[in-house]
Motif scaffolding. Structure first.
Motif, short mmCIF file in Angstrom:
data_model
loop_
_atom_site.label_atom_id
_atom_site.label_comp_id
_atom_site.label_asym_id
_atom_site.label_seq_id
_atom_site.Cartn_x
_atom_site.Cartn_y
_atom_site.Cartn_z
N THR A 2 0.82 -1.28 0.34
CA THR A 2 0.41 0.16 0.14
C THR A 2 1.02 1.74 0.59
OG1 THR A 2 -1.90 -1.22 1.26
CG2 THR A 2 -1.96 1.17 1.42
N ASP A 3 1.27 2.11 -1.09
CA ASP A 3 1.54 3.72 -0.57
C ASP A 3 0.46 4.75 -0.75
OD1 ASP A 3 3.20 5.05 -1.18
OD2 ASP A 3 3.76 4.66 -3.73
N ILE A 4 0.58 5.03 0.44
CA ILE A 4 -0.41 6.69 -0.41
C ILE A 4 0.29 8.08 0.64
CG2 ILE A 4 -2.26 7.69 1.66
CD1 ILE A 4 -3.60 5.37 2.27
N ALA A 5 0.77 8.60 -0.81
CA ALA A 5 1.40 9.68 -0.72
C ALA A 5 0.82 10.87 0.55
CB ALA A 5 0.84 10.31 -1.77
N ARG A 6 -0.32 10.78 1.41
CA ARG A 6 -0.42 11.71 1.57
C ARG A 6 -2.04 11.68 2.49
NH1 ARG A 6 0.64 18.69 1.63
NH2 ARG A 6 0.16 18.84 3.48
N VAL A 7 -2.03 11.52 3.73
CA VAL A 7 -3.28 11.82 4.84
C VAL A 7 -2.90 13.19 5.38
CG1 VAL A 7 -4.10 10.72 6.29
CG2 VAL A 7 -3.50 9.22 4.31
N GLU A 8 -3.81 13.82 5.57
CA GLU A 8 -4.05 15.13 6.62
C GLU A 8 -4.70 14.30 7.98
OE1 GLU A 8 -4.00 19.24 5.29
OE2 GLU A 8 -2.92 18.69 3.80
N VAL A 9 -4.03 14.58 9.33
CA VAL A 9 -4.37 14.34 10.15
C VAL A 9 -3.75 15.75 11.58
CG1 VAL A 9 -4.10 12.19 9.75
CG2 VAL A 9 -2.23 13.18 11.41
N ARG A 10 -5.48 15.72 12.00
CA ARG A 10 -5.42 16.80 13.16
C ARG A 10 -4.67 15.95 15.11
NH1 ARG A 10 -8.87 18.72 9.05
NH2 ARG A 10 -8.57 20.73 9.04
N ARG A 11 -4.27 16.61 15.50
CA ARG A 11 -4.64 16.19 16.88
C ARG A 11 -5.94 15.47 17.64
NH1 ARG A 11 -0.78 18.08 21.69
NH2 ARG A 11 0.19 19.79 19.94
N GLY A 12 -5.37 14.45 17.50
CA GLY A 12 -6.12 13.66 18.16
C GLY A 12 -7.55 12.48 17.34
N ASP A 13 -6.90 12.34 16.04
CA ASP A 13 -7.03 11.54 15.12
C ASP A 13 -6.86 9.76 15.66
OD1 ASP A 13 -8.93 13.22 14.15
OD2 ASP A 13 -7.31 13.87 12.25
N THR A 14 -7.17 8.83 14.84
CA THR A 14 -6.40 8.15 15.16
C THR A 14 -6.37 7.52 13.75
OG1 THR A 14 -7.74 7.78 16.99
CG2 THR A 14 -7.18 5.09 16.20
N LEU A 15 -4.99 6.90 13.29
CA LEU A 15 -5.05 5.68 12.10
C LEU A 15 -5.34 4.42 12.20
CD1 LEU A 15 -1.75 7.66 10.49
CD2 LEU A 15 -3.90 7.87 9.95
N ASP A 16 -5.97 4.16 11.60
CA ASP A 16 -5.85 2.76 11.85
C ASP A 16 -5.94 1.81 10.51
OD1 ASP A 16 -7.54 2.74 14.70
OD2 ASP A 16 -9.68 3.35 13.27
N PHE A 17 -5.24 0.71 10.58
CA PHE A 17 -4.51 -0.24 9.72
C PHE A 17 -4.99 -1.94 9.94
CE2 PHE A 17 -1.00 2.52 10.89
CZ PHE A 17 -1.02 2.82 9.90
N ILE B 146 4.88 5.44 9.11
CA ILE B 146 4.64 6.79 8.80
C ILE B 146 5.37 7.71 9.21
CG2 ILE B 146 2.56 7.99 10.53
CD1 ILE B 146 1.73 5.35 11.64
N ARG B 147 5.78 8.97 8.15
CA ARG B 147 6.53 10.48 8.40
C ARG B 147 5.39 11.71 8.65
NH1 ARG B 147 10.11 9.64 3.80
NH2 ARG B 147 11.24 8.39 5.85
N TYR B 148 5.47 11.99 10.01
CA TYR B 148 5.61 13.28 9.81
C TYR B 148 5.91 14.06 9.92
CZ TYR B 148 3.18 17.10 13.23
OH TYR B 148 3.01 17.79 13.42
N LEU B 149 5.33 15.75 8.85
CA LEU B 149 6.32 16.54 8.00
C LEU B 149 5.50 17.63 8.62
CD1 LEU B 149 6.61 15.18 4.73
CD2 LEU B 149 7.60 14.69 6.42
N SER B 150 5.73 18.30 9.14
CA SER B 150 4.63 20.48 10.03
C SER B 150 6.13 21.28 9.60
CB SER B 150 5.38 19.93 10.99
OG SER B 150 4.58 20.80 11.72
N VAL B 151 5.27 21.92 9.43
CA VAL B 151 6.54 23.26 9.10
C VAL B 151 5.73 24.66 9.69
CG1 VAL B 151 7.14 24.58 6.73
CG2 VAL B 151 6.64 22.44 6.24
N ALA B 152 6.30 24.65 10.89
CA ALA B 152 5.97 26.02 11.24
C ALA B 152 5.83 27.52 10.44
CB ALA B 152 6.88 26.50 12.31
N GLY B 153 4.93 27.86 10.79
CA GLY B 153 4.24 29.08 9.65
C GLY B 153 5.20 29.01 8.17
N ASN B 154 5.67 30.19 6.74
CA ASN B 154 5.93 29.97 5.91
C ASN B 154 7.19 29.41 5.58
OD1 ASN B 154 3.07 30.93 4.93
ND2 ASN B 154 3.47 32.66 4.42
N ASP B 155 8.50 30.40 6.79
CA ASP B 155 9.44 30.14 6.31
C ASP B 155 9.72 29.06 7.31
OD1 ASP B 155 9.48 31.17 4.23
OD2 ASP B 155 9.33 34.17 5.20
#
Length: 88
Positions: A1-16, A35-44
């Protein structure tokens, strides 16, 4: 399974969920998602990358579970008795 991107928010659950498809002979599987988590703080802002590997990080409890109390053991025995398993 290859899912490019899934947006989750705090409190969300991912079930496999694993589906054996054609052969339901055994209940084992070898799928180990990452699972890889990517986060950018602001634009720069700085890029934060966190990475979890199922084979390495989700191996189950690392300590021995606490045993059942006497009442819980009794309830478990009652629920597995034939009177509860078979409905006439």
């Amino acid at each position: 399974t290859d899912i490019a991107r899934v947006e989750v928010r705090r409190g969300d659950t991912l079930d496999f969920v694993i589906e054996p498809k054609a052969d339901e002979n055994t209940d084992s599987f070898e799928w180990a998602p990452s699972i890889r988590y990517l986060s950018v703080a602001g634009n720069d802002g700085p890029l934060t990358i966190l990475d979890w590997q199922a084979r390495r990080d989700f191996t189950g409890p690392q300590e021995f579970p606490v045993g059942l109390s006497l009442w819980a053991q009794y309830a478990q025995v009652l629920l597995t008795a034939n009177e509860f398993v078979f409905v006439d």
